[in-house]
Write a protein that holds these residues in place. Structure first.
Motif, mmCIF file in Angstrom:
data_model
loop_
_atom_site.group_PDB
_atom_site.id
_atom_site.type_symbol
_atom_site.label_atom_id
_atom_site.label_comp_id
_atom_site.label_asym_id
_atom_site.label_seq_id
_atom_site.Cartn_x
_atom_site.Cartn_y
_atom_site.Cartn_z
ATOM 1 N N CYS A 42 0.852 -1.199 0.000
ATOM 2 C CA CYS A 42 0.000 0.000 0.000
ATOM 3 C C CYS A 42 0.888 1.250 0.000
ATOM 4 O O CYS A 42 1.798 1.366 0.809
ATOM 5 C CB CYS A 42 -0.890 -0.027 1.230
ATOM 6 N N SER A 56 -9.027 -6.467 -5.537
ATOM 7 C CA SER A 56 -8.112 -6.122 -6.618
ATOM 8 C C SER A 56 -8.854 -6.292 -7.933
ATOM 9 O O SER A 56 -9.802 -7.069 -8.007
ATOM 10 C CB SER A 56 -6.870 -7.014 -6.598
ATOM 11 N N ARG A 57 -8.444 -5.530 -8.934
ATOM 12 C CA ARG A 57 -9.082 -5.654 -10.250
ATOM 13 C C ARG A 57 -8.168 -5.064 -11.304
ATOM 14 O O ARG A 57 -7.279 -4.258 -10.997
ATOM 15 C CB ARG A 57 -10.425 -4.916 -10.281
ATOM 16 N N ARG A 89 -7.655 -2.422 -13.918
ATOM 17 C CA ARG A 89 -8.264 -1.093 -14.077
ATOM 18 C C ARG A 89 -8.764 -0.894 -15.502
ATOM 19 O O ARG A 89 -8.234 -1.435 -16.458
ATOM 20 C CB ARG A 89 -7.232 -0.015 -13.716
ATOM 21 N N ASP A 116 -8.859 2.149 -16.949
ATOM 22 C CA ASP A 116 -8.012 3.156 -17.601
ATOM 23 C C ASP A 116 -6.624 2.572 -17.853
ATOM 24 O O ASP A 116 -6.341 1.449 -17.471
ATOM 25 C CB ASP A 116 -7.935 4.433 -16.751
ATOM 26 N N MET A 155 -3.238 -1.646 -16.078
ATOM 27 C CA MET A 155 -2.723 -1.678 -14.704
ATOM 28 C C MET A 155 -3.697 -2.411 -13.793
ATOM 29 O O MET A 155 -4.864 -2.544 -14.105
ATOM 30 C CB MET A 155 -2.573 -0.245 -14.170
ATOM 31 N N GLY A 161 -5.529 -2.451 -9.970
ATOM 32 C CA GLY A 161 -5.934 -1.571 -8.880
ATOM 33 C C GLY A 161 -6.126 -2.414 -7.630
ATOM 34 O O GLY A 161 -6.642 -3.526 -7.714
ATOM 35 N N TYR A 162 -5.663 -1.887 -6.514
ATOM 36 C CA TYR A 162 -5.765 -2.623 -5.244
ATOM 37 C C TYR A 162 -6.422 -1.743 -4.192
ATOM 38 O O TYR A 162 -6.172 -0.537 -4.141
ATOM 39 C CB TYR A 162 -4.363 -3.030 -4.757
ATOM 40 N N GLN A 163 -7.234 -2.369 -3.334
ATOM 41 C CA GLN A 163 -7.840 -1.642 -2.221
ATOM 42 C C GLN A 163 -7.305 -2.210 -0.913
ATOM 43 O O GLN A 163 -7.438 -3.405 -0.648
ATOM 44 C CB GLN A 163 -9.358 -1.767 -2.255
#
Ligand SMILES: [Zn+2]
Length: 99
Positions: A17, A55-56, A58, A60, A68, A70-72
């Motif tokens: 993170c 996670s996914r 992205r 964009d 790319m 994306g992570y939360q």
């Protein structure tokens, strides 16, 4: 854990993170998937601990045109105002009960 995945995949990247520094996941590529789900970028996302909420891939793109991930992060972060707010609440409650 890292050594195990390095033996099974050509590329293993560690995701952390950018806000709190928690380790979130391994991004693995190039090897036997061992039955794990491979996403549309050809990556297997393996959570480390409990901080990764989702996670996914992205929608964009990076300026280079690269897709790319994306992570939360869901790691708890200490709130520096908590003690102050609790004290104010206790004082207000004591005042209410005194009235
Ligand atoms: Zn975080």
């Amino acid at each position: 854990m890292l050594e195990f995945y390095k033996q099974n995949f050509a590329i293993v990247e560690i995701v952390s993170c950018t806000k709190c520094g928690s380790l979130l996941a391994f991004e693995c590529q190039g090897g036997d998937s061992m039955g794990l789900a491979v996403n549309e970028l050809g990556k297997i996302i393996i959570p480390i601990g409990a901080a990764l909420q989702s996670s996914r891939v992205r929608l964009d793109e990076a300026p280079t045109g690269e897709r790319m991930m994306g992570y939360q992060c869901g790691a708890p972060v200490p709130n520096p105002m908590l003690a102050t707010v609790k004290a104010e609440h206790e004082a207000a409650l004591a005042q209410y009960e005194a009235d």
